[in-house]
Write an enzyme that holds these catalytic residues in place. Structure first.
Site, PDB file in Angstrom:
ATOM      1  CB  CYS A   1      -0.984  -0.002   1.154  1.00 23.02           C
ATOM      2  SG  CYS A   1      -0.236  -0.352   2.731  1.00 23.02           S
TER       3      CYS A   1
ATOM      4  CG  HIS B   1      15.249   2.207  -4.365  1.00 20.31           C
ATOM      5  ND1 HIS B   1      14.784   3.364  -3.764  1.00 20.31           N
ATOM      6  CD2 HIS B   1      14.157   1.462  -4.646  1.00 20.31           C
ATOM      7  CE1 HIS B   1      13.468   3.312  -3.701  1.00 20.31           C
ATOM      8  NE2 HIS B   1      13.050   2.170  -4.228  1.00 20.31           N
TER       9      HIS B   1
END
Lengths: 269, 427
Positions: free
Chosen positions: B51, B100
């Site tokens: 989400c 990342h």
């Protein structure tokens, strides 16, 4: 005499103190490991220094107050290494090592004092008296450190504004156990040590309390510790009250050593 | 030349409205993954969909094309146009992509830094891609190391150590006072949902026994049953103060219920054992002056929030340490991945020379029909050893160069010099 080894150990303790304080602020594991290693190394050197001096003197290295204080530092470091594992309190060193360093530095400044004992003191019991008293005192060094840590942590919790120390110090429960445990460890040693000293003073000088500042102050410290223990047993004194008593008791011990070093008396220079 | 990249949107770049339009459930994700991989534009691909972020980790010859394909496909689910999405998309390639990936897995890029769910979500995404066979050697290595980095960060730093929710902050404070909560008695005054939840956290840590006082008796009984505790008549709660260590209050009463006098009377029998009030009622249920009593600690909801804030600051400080761990691991990954980068080139170079060698040996044997097996063998090994001798130095050199980070331009040059790319096109 082997001042080099003692100086080396002292330098090690001072370095470990700085590292321990850095760990308290930064909390890097690598710094803690370095602190631990340096402390252990310094302690080993210290042990060696004591052994060598003992061999050189042909008697235990406990004949003068400066020698005795060195042994206090030695035992306090040993207890700290043990307690850090036992209670998982990694920051204990940051509170004990500064004391050990100060102890070491202050004796390094003082004249070495007597190198041999007065004839009246040549007796096996004197060694037992000194060893017991010094072991007791080194346990009280930890007792004091535990008390200070307790008071700091309690203040953090009361103030409700968690600062750096809140995260680093262990729980109140752990600190209370540490102070109590060190008190029960140190008290019997100190009691027996003082008792033997008093008995022995009577045989040597014919009275239990010839005027001696060190004996007086140490008796005072003993009273404080006795009060803490009975307060705990009878009225459940623990936590903050026990911590305050640990601080007061240790102050009395510092006065004892100060008196022994600076005032004339039976105990030393 | 295939290149590693990551492209996506996260809570940092896109509003929730966009993120929820991109998020897809597992079955759909599997379908998309298979479709995208089947085009052949990606040689490897993993899609992470939570989400707070939707990210595509890919290895492709033309990353721009691959990225557009994946997000056009993801957007299609709920009619989100790529043009709308484009300004929110970030793309990182090579070293930045590796960094990342590690940061995401270690929860350094999370909305709440250090929250533990993200690692599980990354693992699920990896498992899904594996079951779709869209994971190749590079992503496999990247993700495996990302999991190791996350573990390292968790053990070497205190990133996730301190609570960032009010109810866990209360538990943590209790532990700072009592050490272990095993066998610590709890009194719950006011059996509302919030109070029940706070008590539940303490029970989970081993707190026992539990007493529940509530104005309406049936509710007290009900909550006591749920928490395996004992209901106490509401007026009799001061009696239990002697026996409990932690008191949670949440009554909704307009005036404080717990007064300093009540607590003071109960203290004597406690013999200075600590007593901890967690007051989550608004307005407050415990008189603030209770905190002044010896060995009594009283935290209201604002105090707890303050603790949470300082915990968050503590996490941010730990995050700096964690970033250092990530940097170290990125360097390690690159050192190892360097080899990976040149391996395909080495393989095709070998193949190229082997083809030439075989062709030439066959030609030579045609001109030597009378050659006996021994001679054939000699020609074979002669040609093989020439090829090996020629290849030896370039291969060693390529490996070395890739480790020092210059592998890419050199592999391109080798492709060019030996026409390796063209050969691939011909196939």
């Amino acid at each position: 005499m082997n001042p080099v080894l003692f100086d080396l150990a002292l330098v090690g303790y001072v370095g470990a103190t700085l590292l321990a304080l850095a760990h308290l602020i930064q909390r890097r594991d690598a710094v803690y490991r370095a602190t631990s290693l340096l402390t252990q190394a310094a302690w080993v050197v210290h042990t060696l220094a004591l052994v060598v001096r003992g061999v050189e003197l042909g008697r235990p290295p406990l004949g003068t107050l400066t020698e005795a204080m060195s042994v206090v530092g030695w035992a306090a470091v040993l207890f700290t290494l043990w307690a850090e594992r036992q209670y998982r309190v990694k920051v204990l060193g940051a509170f004990v090592l500064p004391l050990v360093s100060i102890l070491g530095l202050s004796t390094a400044w003082l004249p070495p004092g007597l190198t041999d004992l007065a004839p009246a003191l040549r007796n096996a019991w004197i060694w037992v008296h000194v060893i017991l008293a010094m072991l007791g005192i080194s346990a009280f060094v930890l007792n004091f450190a535990g008390g200070v840590m307790y008071l700091l942590q309690e203040r953090q919790l009361k103030a409700k504004r968690p600062g750096a120390l809140y995260y680093r110090l262990p729980s109140l429960e752990t600190l209370d156990r540490l102070t109590f445990r060190t008190l029960t460890l140190g008290f019997p040693f100190l009691t027996l040590g003082l008792f033997l000293g008093a008995l022995w003073a009577r045989t040597a000088w014919g009275s239990l309390f010839t005027f001696d500042p060190l004996a007086l102050f140490s008796f005072l410290a003993w009273l404080v510790y006795a009060a803490t223990l009975s307060g705990r047993a009878v009225a459940g004194w623990r936590g903050r009250r026990a911590a305050y008593f640990a601080v007061v008791g240790f102050s009395a011990l510092v006065l004892t050593l100060g008196a022994g070093l600076l005032l004339p008396g039976r105990h030393g220079s | 030349m295939a290149e590693l990249f990551v492209a996506g949107v996260s809570h940092k770049t896109a509003p929730i409205a966009v993120r929820e339009q991109l998020a897809v459930e597992e079955d759909k994700l599997r379908e998309i993954l298979l479709d995208v991989h089947a085009t052949g534009i990606f040689s490897e691909v993993i899609i992470l969909s939570t989400c707070n972020r939707v990210e595509v980790y890919g290895v492709a010859d033309v990353p721009g094309e691959a990225r557009a394909l994946a997000f056009r496909r993801l957007g299609q689910q709920r009619g989100l146009d790529l043009a709308v999405l484009e300004p929110m998309l970030y793309t990182k390639s090579g070293t930045d992509a590796v960094r990342h990936c590690f940061q995401v897995a270690a929860s350094l890029d999370s909305m709440i830094i250090g929250e533990p769910q993200i690692l599980g979500q990354v693992k699920e995404a990896f498992a899904l891609a594996q079951s779709c066979q869209s994971v190749g050697p590079l992503l496999h290595r990247l993700l495996s190391q990302a999991f190791a980095v996350a573990k390292k960060v968790r053990t070497e730093t205190e990133l996730a150590r301190h609570a960032v929710s009010v109810s866990y902050a209360a538990v943590e404070l209790a532990r700072k006072i009592f050490g272990s909560l095993e066998g610590k008695a709890v009194l719950l005054i006011g059996a509302g949902k919030m109070g029940e939840l706070a008590a539940r956290h303490l029970v989970d840590q081993g707190a026992f026994p539990i007493f529940v006082a509530n104005r309406t008796w049936p509710r007290a009984q009900e909550v006591a049953r749920v928490l395996a505790g004992t209901p106490v008549p509401f007026d009799e709660w001061p009696e239990t103060l002697k026996a409990v260590d932690i008191v949670i209050t949440s009554t909704g009463a307009p005036e404080p219920i717990v007064r300093k006098g009540d607590v003071e009377r109960g203290l004597h029998a406690r013999r200075s054992r600590p007593l901890f009030f967690i007051d989550i009622g608004v307005p407050r249920d415990v008189e603030p002056s209770v905190n002044e009593l010896e060995a009594v600690f009283c935290y209201d909801i604002d105090d707890l929030r303050q603790v949470v804030e300082s915990n968050v600051r503590e996490r941010l400080r730990e995050a700096q340490k964690a970033e250092a761990v990530v940097e170290r691991e990125v360097a390690k990954f690159l050192a190892r991945a360097g080899d990976l980068e040149v391996v395909p080139t080495i393989v095709s170079l070998r193949e190229r020379l082997e083809t030439i060698r075989r062709g030439e040996v066959e030609k030579a044997l045609v001109t030597l029909p009378s050659a006996d097996p021994q001679m054939r063998q000699a020609i074979e090994s002669l040609s093989q050893s020439i090829v090996n001798k020629i290849l030896h130095t370039p291969i060693v050199k390529l490996r070395e160069l890739s480790r020092s980070g210059h592998g890419r331009s050199w592999t391109e040059m080798v492709h060019e010099l030996f026409g390796l790319g063209r050969e691939r096109d011909e196939e």
